[in-house]
Design a protein around this motif. Structure first.
Motif, PDB file in Angstrom:
ATOM      1  N   LEU A  99       6.854 -11.135  -0.224  1.00  0.00           N
ATOM      2  CA  LEU A  99       7.487 -10.563   0.955  1.00  0.00           C
ATOM      3  C   LEU A  99       7.898  -9.107   0.713  1.00  0.00           C
ATOM      4  CD1 LEU A  99       9.683 -13.517   2.288  1.00  0.00           C
ATOM      5  CD2 LEU A  99       7.627 -12.563   3.304  1.00  0.00           C
ATOM      6  N   VAL A 100       8.382  -8.793  -0.500  1.00  0.00           N
ATOM      7  CA  VAL A 100       8.745  -7.409  -0.841  1.00  0.00           C
ATOM      8  C   VAL A 100       7.478  -6.540  -0.844  1.00  0.00           C
ATOM      9  CG1 VAL A 100       9.645  -5.938  -2.682  1.00  0.00           C
ATOM     10  CG2 VAL A 100      10.846  -8.022  -2.093  1.00  0.00           C
ATOM     11  N   LYS A 101       6.399  -7.086  -1.433  1.00  0.00           N
ATOM     12  CA  LYS A 101       5.131  -6.331  -1.446  1.00  0.00           C
ATOM     13  C   LYS A 101       4.613  -6.131  -0.024  1.00  0.00           C
ATOM     14  CE  LYS A 101       3.598  -7.586  -6.065  1.00  0.00           C
ATOM     15  NZ  LYS A 101       2.549  -8.212  -6.877  1.00  0.00           N
ATOM     16  N   GLY A 144       6.417  -5.878   2.615  1.00  0.00           N
ATOM     17  CA  GLY A 144       7.287  -4.845   3.191  1.00  0.00           C
ATOM     18  C   GLY A 144       6.825  -3.453   2.769  1.00  0.00           C
ATOM     19  N   LYS A 145       6.390  -3.301   1.483  1.00  0.00           N
ATOM     20  CA  LYS A 145       5.888  -2.005   1.021  1.00  0.00           C
ATOM     21  C   LYS A 145       4.583  -1.633   1.737  1.00  0.00           C
ATOM     22  CE  LYS A 145       7.978  -2.130  -3.579  1.00  0.00           C
ATOM     23  NZ  LYS A 145       7.714  -2.174  -5.015  1.00  0.00           N
ATOM     24  N   PHE A 204       3.803  -2.531   4.785  1.00  0.00           N
ATOM     25  CA  PHE A 204       4.195  -2.078   6.123  1.00  0.00           C
ATOM     26  C   PHE A 204       4.746  -0.653   6.099  1.00  0.00           C
ATOM     27  CE2 PHE A 204       4.825  -6.701   7.639  1.00  0.00           C
ATOM     28  CZ  PHE A 204       3.559  -6.723   8.201  1.00  0.00           C
ATOM     29  N   ASP A 205       5.520  -0.322   5.053  1.00  0.00           N
ATOM     30  CA  ASP A 205       6.045   1.038   4.917  1.00  0.00           C
ATOM     31  C   ASP A 205       4.889   2.051   4.760  1.00  0.00           C
ATOM     32  OD1 ASP A 205       8.634   0.120   5.131  1.00  0.00           O
ATOM     33  OD2 ASP A 205       8.989   0.073   2.956  1.00  0.00           O
TER      34      ASP A 205
END
Length: 163
Positions: free
Chosen positions: A26-28, A30-31, A33-34
């Motif tokens: 999920l953190v990856k 999010g990156k 998407f950024d």
């Protein structure tokens, strides 16, 4: 601590590990998407000048098309004028020119009719030799006839090919 408490702690630990394993993707994500957001910003910053330039180019092309339209209408007008001029020339000078050409053709045919042919020249030369009681020399007679036949005939008037 009882067995239920230990089982609860183990279950809590396993749940914490499971949350940690699920949190990494999920953190990856999010990156990703950024980065996508940043890429979209860069593209939109680059597209704005391109759109402005394309708008300017289209406006200039429309101006040039308007000029070409004016030129095309002028060419159509000139073509109509040339067509009228050709029709006027054909009507006023075409008839007399055709009459002059046909007169020249008739004169040429009459001149050819009065020019002796090769057989006529041969007959005349043989008759002259017979009346003078000489035996006609075939070589001389043939040479004379060929020389007269080779002479170029010139037309009465100027030729079309003359400059």
């Amino acid at each position: 601590m009882s067995g239920g408490d230990i089982a609860g702690l183990i279950a809590a630990g396993v749940f914490a590990v499971l949350v940690a394993i699920i949190a990494v993707p999920l953190v990856k994500l999010g990156k990703v998407f950024d980065e996508t957001t940043l890429a979209i910003r860069d593209v939109s910053k680059g597209v704005a000048p391109i759109l402005e330039e394309s708008t300017t180019t289209i406006q200039e092309a429309n101006k040039q098309l308007a000029r070409v339209d004016v030129i095309t209408s002028n060419v159509a007008e000139v073509t109509g004028n040339v067509n009228s001029l050709v029709a006027l020339f054909a009507a006023s000078l075409g008839g007399p020119l055709i009459a002059i050409a046909s007169f020249g053709e008739r004169c040429g045919r009459r001149c050819e009719a009065h020019t002796p042919s090769m057989t006529t020249l041969q007959t005349a030369l043989t008759a002259r030799c017979v009346t003078q009681r000489r035996s006609p020399s075939v070589t001389r007679a043939t040479a004379t006839i060929r020389a007269r036949a080779r002479r170029p005939r010139r037309p009465a008037g100027p030729s079309i090919d003359d400059p």
